[in-house]
Structure formats: structure tokens, C-alpha cells
Design a protein around this motif. Sequence first.
Motif, PDB file in Angstrom:
ATOM      1  N   GLU A 110       0.806  -1.089   0.116  1.00  0.00           N
ATOM      2  CA  GLU A 110      -0.130  -0.031  -0.156  1.00  0.00           C
ATOM      3  C   GLU A 110       1.094   1.219   0.012  1.00  0.00           C
ATOM      4  OE1 GLU A 110      -3.849  -1.856   2.318  1.00  0.00           O
ATOM      5  OE2 GLU A 110      -2.398  -0.692   3.442  1.00  0.00           O
ATOM      6  N   LYS A 111       2.093   1.085   0.754  1.00  0.00           N
ATOM      7  CA  LYS A 111       2.997   2.478   0.946  1.00  0.00           C
ATOM      8  C   LYS A 111       3.475   2.637  -0.516  1.00  0.00           C
ATOM      9  CE  LYS A 111       4.202   4.108   4.922  1.00  0.00           C
ATOM     10  NZ  LYS A 111       5.249   4.468   6.071  1.00  0.00           N
ATOM     11  N   ALA A 127       1.601   7.418  -6.492  1.00  0.00           N
ATOM     12  CA  ALA A 127       0.467   7.990  -7.306  1.00  0.00           C
ATOM     13  C   ALA A 127       0.639   9.603  -7.058  1.00  0.00           C
ATOM     14  CB  ALA A 127      -0.729   7.530  -6.563  1.00  0.00           C
ATOM     15  N   ARG A 128      -0.025  10.200  -7.813  1.00  0.00           N
ATOM     16  CA  ARG A 128      -0.110  11.891  -7.909  1.00  0.00           C
ATOM     17  C   ARG A 128      -1.121  12.141  -6.684  1.00  0.00           C
ATOM     18  NH1 ARG A 128      -2.046  14.000 -13.052  1.00  0.00           N
ATOM     19  NH2 ARG A 128      -4.169  13.669 -11.895  1.00  0.00           N
ATOM     20  N   LEU A 140       2.363   3.892   9.469  1.00  0.00           N
ATOM     21  CA  LEU A 140       1.803   5.388   9.592  1.00  0.00           C
ATOM     22  C   LEU A 140       2.025   6.061   8.140  1.00  0.00           C
ATOM     23  CD1 LEU A 140       3.677   6.717  12.878  1.00  0.00           C
ATOM     24  CD2 LEU A 140       1.387   6.783  12.443  1.00  0.00           C
ATOM     25  N   PHE A 141       1.081   6.549   7.741  1.00  0.00           N
ATOM     26  CA  PHE A 141       1.118   7.509   6.226  1.00  0.00           C
ATOM     27  C   PHE A 141       0.992   8.740   6.783  1.00  0.00           C
ATOM     28  CE2 PHE A 141       0.290   3.942   2.977  1.00  0.00           C
ATOM     29  CZ  PHE A 141       0.532   2.936   3.677  1.00  0.00           C
ATOM     30  N   ALA A 142       2.119   9.356   7.275  1.00  0.00           N
ATOM     31  CA  ALA A 142       2.121  10.983   7.717  1.00  0.00           C
ATOM     32  C   ALA A 142       3.154  11.675   6.870  1.00  0.00           C
ATOM     33  CB  ALA A 142       2.450  10.942   9.214  1.00  0.00           C
ATOM     34  N   GLN A 143       4.147  11.137   6.480  1.00  0.00           N
ATOM     35  CA  GLN A 143       5.098  11.634   5.575  1.00  0.00           C
ATOM     36  C   GLN A 143       4.526  11.923   4.084  1.00  0.00           C
ATOM     37  OE1 GLN A 143       9.691  10.674   6.166  1.00  0.00           O
ATOM     38  NE2 GLN A 143       8.606   8.821   6.458  1.00  0.00           N
ATOM     39  N   ARG A 144       3.731  10.826   3.977  1.00  0.00           N
ATOM     40  CA  ARG A 144       2.962  10.928   2.672  1.00  0.00           C
ATOM     41  C   ARG A 144       1.280  10.498   2.951  1.00  0.00           C
ATOM     42  NH1 ARG A 144      -0.350  11.573  -1.262  1.00  0.00           N
ATOM     43  NH2 ARG A 144       0.254  11.053  -3.599  1.00  0.00           N
ATOM     44  N   PRO A 145       0.760  11.926   3.516  1.00  0.00           N
ATOM     45  CA  PRO A 145      -0.784  11.708   4.143  1.00  0.00           C
ATOM     46  C   PRO A 145      -1.480  11.342   2.717  1.00  0.00           C
ATOM     47  CG  PRO A 145      -0.022  13.933   4.203  1.00  0.00           C
ATOM     48  CD  PRO A 145       1.151  13.144   3.625  1.00  0.00           C
TER      49      PRO A 145
END
Length: 213
Positions: A103-104, A110-111, A197-202
Motif C-alpha cells: 500500500e505504501k 500516485a499523484r 503510519l502514512f504521515a510523511q505522505r498523507p
Amino acid sequence: MSNANEKKLAGEAALRYVEDGAIVGVGTGSTVAYFIDALAGMKDRIKGAVSSSEQSTAQLKKHGIEVLDLNAAGPLTIYIDGADECDPFRRLIKGGGAALTREKIVAAAARQFVCIIDSSKRVDVLGRFPLPIEVIPMARSLVSREIVKLGGQPVWRDGVTTDNGNWIIDVHGWRIADPVALEQQLNQLAGVVTVGLFAQRPADVVLVGDQEI
Ligand code: 5RP
């Protein structure tokens, strides 16, 4: 409205963001399953999909949607995925379905990342949902000891092997005030493959039911 209804609405609403001719990045989970079913209705208008899990690949193929390798697909315009938690800054915890690594990767390619959730996933501060971390199997105890030093309570998701042949540690007891810093810190630990965690790329857009927030 029930959580299931909100998930279905979110999955269907995500079609608004899929452009004709796109190769669509597709996440994993029950909310994404609704999205895939909806995507089948416009399958002749897309080039295909890049999938984040064996589970989503099987569902896409069942609908006759071509599944492409990310290396062949190149940059993607759109990635659609669910989440286990979402804060007001669209930062996420993911990995409840153990698909966090792929997923990451697909999200990074993806844009635009459109996250589809029901309202139960919204929190002010991340951490109520145990944070999944994918680890190389031989590093399970090593990483767990480091997590304890950082104040977390690691629990091995016994019996689960990821699509990449790795294991998952779920970390309880963290109130994650600075998810970007924690994501960076955990990424440095030897043996960690991916932090949920998806925080650097939210996410760029969050749909709660059919409402964009
Ligand atoms: C899988 C995920 C899922 O997006 C997350 O667990 C949400 O799942 P669901 O849509 O079933 O609530 O991160 O690894």
C-alpha cells in the motif's frame, strides 16, 4: 447510518476521482472491496489497475479488470485505499489487513491519494488503533525491544505472514502526537520493512461516506 453503509458510499464516491484512461492504484480492505465492485462498472474506461494485495488482485481479476505490474505501469494518477485511523491532517494508520508495504509503495507512486473511510475511523490523535509494523521475521524480537524502549507495547500478530513473507507487530499504547517524526524514527530500526503510519505522505483527499472532508 451503519459503518458498512458509509464504507459502500465512500467506495462508490471514489469513482468521481478516477479519470478515463487511468491506471488505478487500488488498496486493500472491506472499504476498497466496495470500490472495486463500483470500478467494475467503468472497467471499459480505464487501462487497468495496480493492486496492493493478493486479495484485491483476485477481486479485480474476477471483475475482468486487468492488473498491471507497478514497474510496467509507471507513475499513477490516482490511488484509492481505506485506513484504520485518520487524523484531521489526513495522516493515517494503515495495515490492519497486513497489506501496508505494498500500500505504501503504490501510494508513493500516485499523484493523488484518495482515502475512503467510515466515520468510526476519524480521530483527533492517532494511536487508539494499534500501529502495525511489518518486520523481517528474524528481527521480530529485536524490533519489539526497541519499541518497548520507546514506550510502546508490541504484540506479534501470530499466525499472519504478509504477501511479502514477513511478520507484523502491532504496537499498543502510543498516543502519536507527531506521526511524521515517529514514522521517520521507526523507519531507521534495523529489520523494519514498513511502518503503518502514512504521515510523511498523507492522503490528499479523505472521503467519509460520500462526503469529502
Ligand atoms: C489494509 C488496510 C486497510 O485499508 C485498513 O485496514 C482498513 O480496512 P477496512 O476498509 O476493511 O476497514 O490498511 O492493510
